[in-house]
Design an enzyme around this catalytic site. Structure first.
Site, PDB file in Angstrom:
ATOM      1  N   ARG A 192      54.333  44.374  46.979  1.00 45.74           N
ATOM      2  CA  ARG A 192      54.115  43.980  45.576  1.00 45.74           C
ATOM      3  C   ARG A 192      54.018  45.210  44.686  1.00 45.74           C
ATOM      4  O   ARG A 192      54.410  45.192  43.541  1.00 45.74           O
ATOM      5  CB  ARG A 192      52.793  43.195  45.436  1.00 45.74           C
ATOM      6  CG  ARG A 192      52.782  41.836  46.051  1.00 45.74           C
ATOM      7  CD  ARG A 192      51.689  40.963  45.466  1.00 45.74           C
ATOM      8  NE  ARG A 192      50.320  41.398  45.676  1.00 45.74           N
ATOM      9  CZ  ARG A 192      49.649  41.346  46.809  1.00 45.74           C
ATOM     10  NH1 ARG A 192      50.245  40.887  47.900  1.00 45.74           N
ATOM     11  NH2 ARG A 192      48.381  41.728  46.886  1.00 45.74           N
ATOM     12  N   TYR A 233      55.475  45.855  40.969  1.00 41.20           N
ATOM     13  CA  TYR A 233      54.618  46.196  39.822  1.00 41.20           C
ATOM     14  C   TYR A 233      55.150  47.450  39.121  1.00 41.20           C
ATOM     15  O   TYR A 233      55.146  47.532  37.899  1.00 41.20           O
ATOM     16  CB  TYR A 233      53.165  46.432  40.281  1.00 41.20           C
ATOM     17  CG  TYR A 233      52.471  45.196  40.798  1.00 41.20           C
ATOM     18  CD1 TYR A 233      52.923  43.918  40.467  1.00 41.20           C
ATOM     19  CD2 TYR A 233      51.339  45.280  41.618  1.00 41.20           C
ATOM     20  CE1 TYR A 233      52.290  42.778  40.943  1.00 41.20           C
ATOM     21  CE2 TYR A 233      50.698  44.145  42.094  1.00 41.20           C
ATOM     22  CZ  TYR A 233      51.183  42.906  41.756  1.00 41.20           C
ATOM     23  OH  TYR A 233      50.551  41.777  42.223  1.00 41.20           O
ATOM     24  N   TYR A 266      49.323  36.299  32.359  1.00 41.95           N
ATOM     25  CA  TYR A 266      48.460  35.122  32.321  1.00 41.95           C
ATOM     26  C   TYR A 266      47.006  35.517  32.594  1.00 41.95           C
ATOM     27  O   TYR A 266      46.718  36.587  33.133  1.00 41.95           O
ATOM     28  CB  TYR A 266      48.966  34.022  33.256  1.00 41.95           C
ATOM     29  CG  TYR A 266      48.519  34.134  34.694  1.00 41.95           C
ATOM     30  CD1 TYR A 266      49.162  34.983  35.582  1.00 41.95           C
ATOM     31  CD2 TYR A 266      47.446  33.377  35.166  1.00 41.95           C
ATOM     32  CE1 TYR A 266      48.761  35.075  36.890  1.00 41.95           C
ATOM     33  CE2 TYR A 266      47.032  33.469  36.487  1.00 41.95           C
ATOM     34  CZ  TYR A 266      47.689  34.324  37.337  1.00 41.95           C
ATOM     35  OH  TYR A 266      47.276  34.415  38.629  1.00 41.95           O
ATOM     36  N   HIS A 300      43.264  36.809  31.888  1.00 45.23           N
ATOM     37  CA  HIS A 300      42.877  38.050  31.202  1.00 45.23           C
ATOM     38  C   HIS A 300      43.832  39.110  31.739  1.00 45.23           C
ATOM     39  O   HIS A 300      43.918  39.298  32.957  1.00 45.23           O
ATOM     40  CB  HIS A 300      41.422  38.376  31.553  1.00 45.23           C
ATOM     41  CG  HIS A 300      40.883  39.573  30.841  1.00 45.23           C
ATOM     42  ND1 HIS A 300      41.535  40.788  30.829  1.00 45.23           N
ATOM     43  CD2 HIS A 300      39.754  39.743  30.114  1.00 45.23           C
ATOM     44  CE1 HIS A 300      40.828  41.662  30.114  1.00 45.23           C
ATOM     45  NE2 HIS A 300      39.740  41.043  29.672  1.00 45.23           N
ATOM     46  N   THR A 307      40.570  30.438  44.404  1.00 43.54           N
ATOM     47  CA  THR A 307      39.499  31.436  44.384  1.00 43.54           C
ATOM     48  C   THR A 307      38.321  30.851  45.154  1.00 43.54           C
ATOM     49  O   THR A 307      38.024  29.661  45.023  1.00 43.54           O
ATOM     50  CB  THR A 307      39.084  31.739  42.924  1.00 43.54           C
ATOM     51  OG1 THR A 307      40.205  32.325  42.259  1.00 43.54           O
ATOM     52  CG2 THR A 307      37.920  32.713  42.843  1.00 43.54           C
TER      53      THR A 307
HETATM   54  C1  LIG Z   1      46.757  38.432  40.393  1.00 42.50           C
HETATM   55  S1  LIG Z   1      45.248  37.592  40.102  1.00 42.50           S
HETATM   56  C2  LIG Z   1      45.414  37.266  38.384  1.00 42.50           C
HETATM   57  C3  LIG Z   1      44.118  36.878  37.709  1.00 42.50           C
HETATM   58  C4  LIG Z   1      44.284  36.648  36.217  1.00 42.50           C
HETATM   59  N1  LIG Z   1      44.695  37.868  35.553  1.00 42.50           N
HETATM   60  C5  LIG Z   1      42.997  36.130  35.565  1.00 42.50           C
HETATM   61  O1  LIG Z   1      42.620  36.681  34.519  1.00 42.50           O
HETATM   62  O2  LIG Z   1      42.402  35.183  36.070  1.00 42.50           O
HETATM   63  C6  LIG Z   1      45.541  36.077  40.914  1.00 42.50           C
HETATM   64  C7  LIG Z   1      44.253  35.470  41.446  1.00 42.50           C
HETATM   65  O3  LIG Z   1      43.493  34.965  40.347  1.00 42.50           O
HETATM   66  C8  LIG Z   1      42.838  33.779  40.725  1.00 42.50           C
HETATM   67  N2  LIG Z   1      43.379  32.678  39.914  1.00 42.50           N
HETATM   68  C9  LIG Z   1      44.504  32.669  39.196  1.00 42.50           C
HETATM   69  N3  LIG Z   1      44.690  31.476  38.589  1.00 42.50           N
HETATM   70  C10 LIG Z   1      43.635  30.719  38.955  1.00 42.50           C
HETATM   71  C11 LIG Z   1      43.243  29.382  38.696  1.00 42.50           C
HETATM   72  N4  LIG Z   1      43.991  28.542  37.941  1.00 42.50           N
HETATM   73  N5  LIG Z   1      42.100  28.933  39.261  1.00 42.50           N
HETATM   74  C12 LIG Z   1      41.332  29.721  40.043  1.00 42.50           C
HETATM   75  N6  LIG Z   1      41.654  30.988  40.327  1.00 42.50           N
HETATM   76  C13 LIG Z   1      42.795  31.474  39.799  1.00 42.50           C
HETATM   77  C14 LIG Z   1      43.134  33.558  42.210  1.00 42.50           C
HETATM   78  O4  LIG Z   1      42.110  34.173  42.977  1.00 42.50           O
HETATM   79  C15 LIG Z   1      44.456  34.280  42.359  1.00 42.50           C
HETATM   80  O5  LIG Z   1      44.702  34.666  43.685  1.00 42.50           O
END
Ligand SMILES: C[S@@+](CC[C@H](N)C(=O)[O-])C[C@H]1O[C@@H](n2cnc3c(N)ncnc32)[C@H](O)[C@@H]1O
Length: 257
Positions: free
Chosen positions: A65, A69, A91, A93, A235
């Site tokens: 990855r 990136y 998407y 934060h 999560t």
């Molecule tokens: C690369 S990170 C991005 C997080 C994102 N930037 C944020 O602000 O939530 C991806 C991780 O965020 C969490 N995540 C993303 N979308 C989610 C959702 N709809 N519900 C719960 N956890 C989420 C999960 O742990 C996932 O593996």
């Protein structure tokens, strides 16, 4: 056209409803919008806000990855170097568990371009609301799941524990359905050293298409975690164990007794 600048914003988790007014204004006024959002509806909506909006490359043929990136960072910087005011949209934060966003800001600043990041609504913000967790009550520890395991992060079970990217444990490449099973078993084993195996844990997914969808909240005993239904956006939340010891001497020193 100016001398080039970079603003990175987040859409929040839910389609349209989570975008801040500030982020929307930056998207609308940018010379070039680049986005890394997976769903087609958000992509279409971004194009309606700014017709220059274009998807960032997301090459899953790379071994790691981190290479993908790097390509994202280079694509963003290429537009900034042309002298455009670029708004890059991610998407959630944009600064939470998002490696290329911080890297792009650093790179732009090193090259002398003004660069800023605007906060957005993260999955953790949604978790606080949906699961009724106030981090002010007993604290909140938040780790990336692989980092948690390989660095043997120290944590306090009497404080809330949030583990991100549980579908990507030990995976430096890209998400594979069912590719997480071994990692999840190892995680369960490690957690069992600090929690009882029947301790209730929650696999959480915030609703993405509000108000059509509800969050997915799977409650299960820790020992069953390896059999839970996990997706790329799952999560793990482990509620705090009953209250931590209170240091009475400290309370007296603080004038509380
Ligand atoms: C690369 S990170 C991005 C997080 C994102 N930037 C944020 O602000 O939530 C991806 C991780 O965020 C969490 N995540 C993303 N979308 C989610 C959702 N709809 N519900 C719960 N956890 C989420 C999960 O742990 C996932 O593996």
């Amino acid at each position: 056209m100016g001398t080039g600048s970079l603003t990175i914003v987040g859409t929040g988790i839910q389609l349209v409803g989570h975008l801040t007014l500030a982020a929307q204004a930056w998207i609308q006024q940018a010379d070039k919008v680049l986005f890394a959002v997976a769903d087609p509806l958000t992509a279409e909506w971004l194009r309606s806000l700014n017709p220059t909006a274009e998807a960032l490359p997301y090459n899953t043929k790379n071994q790691r990855r981190s290479e993908t990136y790097q390509e994202i960072v280079q694509r963003i910087l290429a537009e900034v170097r042309l002298g455009l005011n670029v708004c890059a949209v991610f998407y959630g934060h944009p600064g939470v568990f998002a490696t290329p966003t911080h890297a792009a800001i650093r790179q732009a600043q090193e090259e002398g371009f003004p660069a800023q990041m605007l906060p957005g609504i993260s999955a953790e913000d949604c978790l606080f609301a949906d699961l009724g967790l106030d981090p002010g009550k007993s604290g909140c520890q938040s780790f990336e799941a692989t980092d948690f395991l390989i660095r043997r992060r120290k944590f306090d079970p009497t404080s809330a524990l949030i583990l991100w990217q549980i579908a990507m444990i030990g995976n430096l490449g890209f998400y594979q359905p069912d590719g997480y099973l071994q990692g999840l078993s190892v995680l369960t084993e490690v957690l069992t050293a600090d929690y009882s195996s029947d301790r209730e844990v929650i696999v959480y997914e915030a609703a993405v298409y509000y108000p059509v969808c509800q969050p997915v909240i799977q409650k299960l005993p820790l020992c069953q975690l390896p059999t839970a239904k996990i997706t790329e956006i799952s999560t793990l939340y482990i509620p705090p164990q009953p209250s931590a010891f209170v240091d009475r001497e400290m309370m007296i020193r603080l004038g509380m007794a």
